[in-house]
Design a protein around this motif. Structure first.
Motif, PDB file in Angstrom:
ATOM      1  N   LEU B 295      41.933  -7.988   5.530  1.00 41.92           N
ATOM      2  CA  LEU B 295      43.297  -7.682   5.123  1.00 41.92           C
ATOM      3  C   LEU B 295      44.237  -8.168   6.211  1.00 41.92           C
ATOM      4  N   VAL B 296      45.224  -8.925   5.826  1.00 41.12           N
ATOM      5  CA  VAL B 296      46.215  -9.378   6.797  1.00 41.12           C
ATOM      6  C   VAL B 296      47.538  -8.692   6.449  1.00 41.12           C
ATOM      7  N   HIS B 297      47.919  -7.765   7.328  1.00 43.99           N
ATOM      8  CA  HIS B 297      49.188  -7.060   7.090  1.00 43.99           C
ATOM      9  C   HIS B 297      50.305  -7.885   7.685  1.00 43.99           C
ATOM     10  N   HIS B 298      51.320  -8.089   6.918  1.00 41.24           N
ATOM     11  CA  HIS B 298      52.503  -8.744   7.446  1.00 41.24           C
ATOM     12  C   HIS B 298      53.574  -7.689   7.560  1.00 41.24           C
ATOM     13  N   LYS B 302      56.358  -6.355   4.959  1.00 40.87           N
ATOM     14  CA  LYS B 302      55.707  -5.134   4.476  1.00 40.87           C
ATOM     15  C   LYS B 302      54.777  -5.404   3.299  1.00 40.87           C
ATOM     16  N   THR B 303      54.008  -6.441   3.440  1.00 36.37           N
ATOM     17  CA  THR B 303      52.997  -6.717   2.399  1.00 36.37           C
ATOM     18  C   THR B 303      51.662  -6.998   3.086  1.00 36.37           C
ATOM     19  N   THR B 304      50.611  -7.008   2.267  1.00 39.31           N
ATOM     20  CA  THR B 304      49.276  -7.275   2.797  1.00 39.31           C
ATOM     21  C   THR B 304      48.601  -8.309   1.911  1.00 39.31           C
ATOM     22  N   GLU B 328      48.247 -12.198  -5.166  1.00 38.65           N
ATOM     23  CA  GLU B 328      49.611 -12.198  -4.659  1.00 38.65           C
ATOM     24  C   GLU B 328      49.741 -11.078  -3.615  1.00 38.65           C
ATOM     25  N   PRO B 329      50.393 -11.342  -2.481  1.00 35.41           N
ATOM     26  CA  PRO B 329      50.537 -10.280  -1.481  1.00 35.41           C
ATOM     27  C   PRO B 329      51.286  -9.089  -2.062  1.00 35.41           C
ATOM     28  N   LYS B 330      50.754  -7.914  -1.769  1.00 32.98           N
ATOM     29  CA  LYS B 330      51.376  -6.709  -2.318  1.00 32.98           C
ATOM     30  C   LYS B 330      51.434  -5.671  -1.210  1.00 32.98           C
ATOM     31  N   PRO B 331      52.422  -4.770  -1.277  1.00 35.37           N
ATOM     32  CA  PRO B 331      52.449  -3.711  -0.260  1.00 35.37           C
ATOM     33  C   PRO B 331      51.358  -2.678  -0.528  1.00 35.37           C
TER      34      PRO B 331
END
Lengths: 470, 711
Positions: B295-298, B302-304, B328-331
């Motif tokens: 998991l890459v948290h950005h 504020k998404t992962t 798709e990146p999602k929080p």
């Protein structure tokens, strides 16, 4: 100098005795007559003769119509498939003219059963394309018979008919499990992607691999396809390649090996689309369903598609999509099959001319196999044994229809005796569990024990996987 | 967009019951020791008050120690007997614990060079501790009873920072190089042994990937560290130790990447994967591993993003495979009244998120049912699911969805079958190797495609039981049987079964279960596709078995060739008893039966018994005659007809008896004749009676041989 002739086709005609009943209108009975050039008088006379014989013989046995008429010079074979429809095949009996000018007719060279079977097949293949004769109007029928037999008769090759034509069987291509499954999977995928394809058939090297039709239709389509479309095609290609002007099979624009043999035979052209031939399937079950008969060929593989006429309109685009789908898949399957067959050929087939030869036929799935024939095309010099021996084989077959038998016939082959004095040909017929197996052994210094061993060997190698009482 | 709608699409969530601890305050610092899973809240004051929060409440306790300044680092030994803490730049203090209370005895251990700065320390085991200093790695042995600390190993090595993973006992040091881009991995073993792995260099430029075009070469400052400690994670992913490095966007390179290095056999480190984060984003990133997913948290957006290095999508150049986010990146699913992705979040491996300000420790979880809605490609979804540690039911529901509920493309179904069998084959190979004790080679589809040298992976050995196996029984029960109940799906079912068999064989699984064949045959029969069934059997697609033969036999009424097929199959199985039974069941089959049974004595014996039985049950109007008499008359009639044949045979080349009734006996005659003969000959053998002396018997033998053994 002795002169010998071969069996040949004298004439072939179809008539309806209920037509042209009035005096002087007898020619109306004629539905089809070959050769066309025959004068009308002869035609009418021959038909009249056949009709007379039918009517005469019926007095003795009303249930079984007359099948054959033997005369010194000709033999007539009759077939009455539908009420008031008679097919007559007239063969010239071969003869031998000796130096002294004596003519000896060899009537035993015509084995009636073979030609009865040929005649029946001629009818059945015809109705595959026309539907039963009685369903058609007179004019339609005459026209359709003409178009069909016009093309059909030249491929008949009466002089090369033998026991294989009696069986009218199907050649299955021997394949291993996984190659078969790959082919099967490709067909399933094709029918899933093009759901309008109701049935399909897959051939490779002019032998059957898979058929979605039932057995009766498969046999008809297979026999017709191979004899009337694929072999002539191969012949024309060999001629072309001999002349050095072979048409490239790769179409220039798409760089593929596939092409349609019926339907859109030229995908690049903007001409009006040819309608593929229409076949009538499921006769034997009482149905009459019309299907477009589309044939696609790529390298050694031929795929037949049966598309319901009522529900589908074949556009050029459909053909193109089919081509795009089939071409790469069949190309790779062709190489898979050829790598299998080349591997197995090295190990199994011993093509020495002296070894024992066999013919195998299974009534129940119509599978047929022969090592007597060099290939399954009808041509001269195609069989590797003496024609007399071939006829003996046929005699064995016709003598034993119902139960197991085991017969050894020693045939002193005149030609061979001249060469080494002691050579003998053994013909053995075996019948078990609806299967027939014929073995021909040519042996110098024939010794019964050796021959027995030889027979055992070939039975073990050819029949090991089936239940066959030896 | 309302939050609730949003929440429905969030496939990540925080656990429902976070562990709580005393949060940071002006006087309180919080430490987390990943090795023991303990949270330390250290409150400064007159005395230093330490609250320890273990994994459960029972593991939590508090105690006080003397104040000696700010605590930089604090860790218990794995058995909680010794507390190590760092309060000065060059020494570590040890406090022994008795009943979770500190003993008064304290020891201070300076680093070897006395003045060397200690970056940190890690417990290797209960007795050994490692100090990482700016110039060396030092291992000390601690004797608790005597409170004695001894240096047992020291390795001189200059470094800028270190990262340690307690599971692999790997220690990664940043050792400099021209651009400070060289990393040195070490493996700490017991008794102070240090295994030095080959060091590796991080590429200065993010190598061109098929997905991004690298423009001009970036300017790298030699003074600045290329990679910082916070951007490096050392952990197991898919049973191999991996080094994950976040490469931030540089001038010239298109975007941030996560580069995955894999440690092979604790010897070499190779760059194996590149995770391509979405284009042109930068900012703060953090990593977590959940169920082998990266998991890459950005934090900025504020998404992962989720990556799976074992899924066979994306591209590869043969050495490195490039991965895109799975979805798709999602929080992370929002919680009412709680700020996710706050600046107070600190991530620990594998799946821990700590909010130091609120005093909460979360683990992060996947919501599989939402993930299942997000995937478009069912084949990749299957691969994804089968690699997860989840309930089997999820996979089964996917199978039902693809094959039964939704009208999916046939192509998609066969692709899925192919993937199912790829993993099934892997599993079976694993089982075989387990049983034979050989080394295990297990790889995923993507590794299979990328790694040419499979020896590299041959040592991998791990517990396969967590994976979900879709074997023949599973697929049969979840899919095939269900399709069989829907009459309109029978054509599809036949295609799928054939495809399944094909795929199994392609994957060298030749042991195909009987029930698969049974269903195939039954469905073809139901569809009345007899000739197709015949062709399938003719090419030996169906494995021979007595059960299949029994399935075919009754089919004879509908499709006569089935009888032949069944007999063939039994013949291949050498089931002579069954064959005899079937043959004798039919009328006029005695001769065939006799001829098939001439091979062995025992077969003959058992058959003669059967025949006698049959003879006694056969009703025949002429049976009133005494057997011996009947045989005599039968024998003479046979002899006559044979003689006749021989005479005529001389004159003609071909002689075939056209009417057989005068040559052969009636069925019942044959039965009686044969059985009596068999019995008689056995009787003679038993009593050592010379069979040949009896003239009559001799005649029978002759006859018998002529009749039944013509060779």
């Amino acid at each position: 100098m002795t002169v010998k002739t071969e069996i040949s086709l004298d004439s072939f005609f179809i008539f309806n005795p209920n037509l042209g009943l009035k005096e002087g209108e007898e020619e109306k009975k004629i539905l089809y007559y070959y050769p066309k050039s025959t004068d009308l008088k002869t035609k009418v006379r021959n038909i009249g003769l056949s009709e007379a014989i039918f009517n005469f013989t019926r007095t003795f046995n009303p249930d079984q119509p007359c099948e054959v008429l033997n005369t010194l010079k000709i033999r007539q074979i009759y077939y009455n498939p539908e009420p008031n429809i008679y097919l007559v095949l007239v063969l010239k009996v071969p003869f031998c003219r000796t130096v002294d000018g004596d003519v000896e007719y060899q009537s035993d060279h015509i084995q009636t059963e073979i030609y009865l079977s040929v005649l029946k097949q001629m009818y059945r293949e015809c109705i595959l394309f026309t539907s039963p004769f009685s369903c058609l109007s007179h004019n339609q029928l005459v026209m359709q018979l003409d178009t069909f037999y016009e093309k059909y008769l030249p491929t008949l090759r009466i002089q090369n008919c033998d026991i294989m034509d009696l069986f009218q069987g199907i050649h299955f291509l021997p394949l291993d499990k996984s190659t078969f499954l790959h082919i099967h999977s490709c067909i399933n995928l094709m029918q899933a992607v093009f759901p309008f394809i109701k049935y399909s058939m897959f051939l490779c090297h002019e032998q059957l691999v898979w058929s979605g039709l039932d057995m009766e239709d498969t046999q008809l389509v297979f026999r017709y396809l191979v004899a009337n479309i694929l072999y002539p095609l191969l012949d024309s290609e060999t001629i072309q390649s001999k002349e050095g002007s072979a048409l490239p099979r790769i179409s220039s624009s798409t760089n593929n090996y596939g092409r349609f043999l019926t339907g859109a035979t030229n995908l690049d052209s903007n001409l009006e689309l040819e309608t593929p031939p229409i076949v009538h399937l499921h006769h034997h079950t009482g149905l009459d369903e019309k299907y477009y008969f589309v044939i696609y060929n790529a390298l050694s593989i031929t795929v037949c598609l049966f598309i319901p006429v009522e529900t589908t309109i074949l556009s050029l685009d459909t053909y193109k999509r089919l081509d795009v789908f089939l071409s790469p898949k069949l190309t790779s399957l062709a190489s898979e099959v050829s790598s299998y067959t080349s591997n197995s050929n090295i190990s199994s087939l011993d093509n020495s001319s002296n070894g024992p030869k066999f013919i195998y036929f299974n009534q129940l799935n119509l599978a047929m196999k022969s090592s007597i024939h060099n290939n399954y095309r009808k041509s001269n010099n195609n069989i590797s044994i003496d024609p007399n021996v071939m006829r003996i084989l046929m005699d064995i077959k016709s003598a034993n229809k119902y139960e197991e038998f085991y017969i050894v016939i020693q045939h002193k082959n005149a030609n061979l005796i001249e060469i080494n004095g002691k050579s003998i040909t053994e013909v053995i017929g075996k019948y078990s569990n609806s299967r027939e197996f014929y073995i021909v052994i040519q042996h110098k210094n024939a010794n019964l024990i050796e021959i027995n061993d030889e027979v055992k060997k070939i039975c073990d190698s050819q029949l090991e996987n089936i239940f066959f009482c030896q | 967009m309302s939050t609730t709608q949003n929440a429905e699409l969030c496939y990540l969530k925080l656990c429902d019951n976070p562990r709580t601890f005393k949060p940071t305050a002006p006087t309180t610092n919080v430490f987390f020791d990943n090795t023991n899973g303990q949270i330390f809240s250290v409150e400064l004051g007159d005395e230093t008050k330490i609250s320890v929060k273990g994994k459960t409440d029972e593991d939590s306790f508090e105690f006080k120690i003397k104040d000696k300044g700010i605590v930089k680092s604090i860790k218990f030994s794995p058995n909680n007997h010794v507390l190590a803490l760092q309060r000065s730049r060059n020494s570590i203090e040890f406090i022994t614990m008795i009943n979770q209370m500190p003993n008064s005895v304290e020891i201070v251990q300076h680093s070897k060079g006395k003045n060397n700065k200690i970056y940190g320390f890690e417990w290797v085991n209960n007795k050994e501790i490692v100090f990482i200093t700016e110039q060396s790695v030092e291992i000390y042995d601690i004797d608790v009873k005597n409170m004695y600390v001894k240096l047992i190993k020291s390795l001189s090595i200059n470094s800028h920072w270190f990262v340690y993973d307690y599971k692999t006992k790997l220690l990664l040091l940043s050792t400099g190089g021209n651009y400070n881009n060289i990393l040195q991995p070490l493996q700490l073993q017991n008794c102070g042994e240090i295994n030095k792995l080959s060091r590796f260099e991080i590429e200065l430029f993010t190598a061109s990937s098929p997905m991004s075009i690298v423009a001009t070469s970036p300017v790298v400052s030699p003074t600045k560290l290329l990679v910082l400690e916070e951007d490096v994670v050392l952990t197991y992913v898919y049973h191999l130790p991996r080094i994950l490095i976040i490469r931030h966007q540089q001038r010239g390179s298109s975007s941030t990447q996560v580069i995955v290095y894999t440690v092979y056999k604790y010897k070499t480190v190779k760059r194996t994967h590149t995770l391509e984060l979405a284009d042109k984003i930068d900012g703060k990133f953090a990593l977590n591993i959940v169920d082998n997913l990266i998991l890459v948290h950005h934090k900025t957006s504020k998404t992962t993003m989720i990556f799976d290095i074992n899924l066979s999508n994306d591209s590869s150049n043969g050495i490195i495979s490039y991965k895109l986010p799975l979805m798709e990146p999602k929080p992370i699913r929002p919680i009412e009244g709680y700020e996710t992705y706050s600046s107070n979040w600190v991530m620990f491996e594998p799946d821990i998120i700590i909010d130091v300000n609120k005093g909460l420790l979360f683990t992060i979880e996947l919501d599989i049912s939402i993930i299942m809605q997000q995937f478009r490609n069912n084949r990749i979804l299957f691969e994804f699911l089968i690699l997860r540690n989840i309930e089997r039911e999820h996979v089964l529901s996917l199978l039902r969805r693809v094959f039964i509920e939704e009208a999916n493309e046939y192509v998609e179904m066969i692709q899925l079958i192919e993937t199912i069998n790829f993993y099934y084959e892997q599993y079976l190979n694993y089982q075989v190797q387990i049983n034979t004790g050989k080394s295990v080679k297990l790889i995923s589809l993507s590794e299979y495609n990328t790694v040419q040298d499979s020896n590299e992976l041959s040592f991998v050995k791990y517990n396969y039981t967590q994976r979900i196996i879709v074997d023949q029984t599973t697929l049969y029960n979840t899919v095939f049987i269900q399709l069989n109940e829907q009459k309109d799906k029978h054509t599809l079912l036949v295609c799928l079964l054939m495809e399944y068999v094909k795929s199994l064989l392609d994957h060298n699984i030749s042991e195909i279960e009987y029930f698969i064949y049974e269903l195939l045959i039954k469905t073809l029969i139901f569809q009345k596709q007899y000739y197709q069934l015949h062709q399938i059997l003719q090419y030996y697609i169906v494995h021979d078995s007595k059960q299949i033969a029994c399935l075919l036999l009754p089919l004879e009424k509908l499709y006569p060739p089935a009888y032949q097929l069944a007999l063939d199959m039994l013949n291949r199985l050498r089931a002579s008893d069954e064959i005899n039974h079937i043959l004798l069941y039919k009328p006029n089959n005695v001769i065939t039966t006799l001829r098939t049974n001439t091979k062995s004595d025992s077969a003959v014996r058992s058959l003669s018994r059967k025949l006698l039985q049959l003879a006694s049950h056969t009703s025949d109007s002429t049976s009133s005659i005494e057997p011996r008499q009947r045989i005599d008359s039968a024998a003479s009639s046979i002899a006559d007809s044979r003689n006749r044949n021989m005479d005529t045979g001389k004159n003609r080349t071909i002689d075939i008896p056209r009417n057989r009734s005068d040559v052969l006996l009636s069925e019942r005659d044959r039965v009686v004749f044969y059985s009596v003969f068999m019995f008689y000959s056995q009787y003679c053998k038993q009593y050592n009676f010379n069979l040949m002396r009896d003239q009559k018997c001799l005649k029978y033998i002759e006859l018998f041989e002529n009749l039944f053994q013509p060779k």
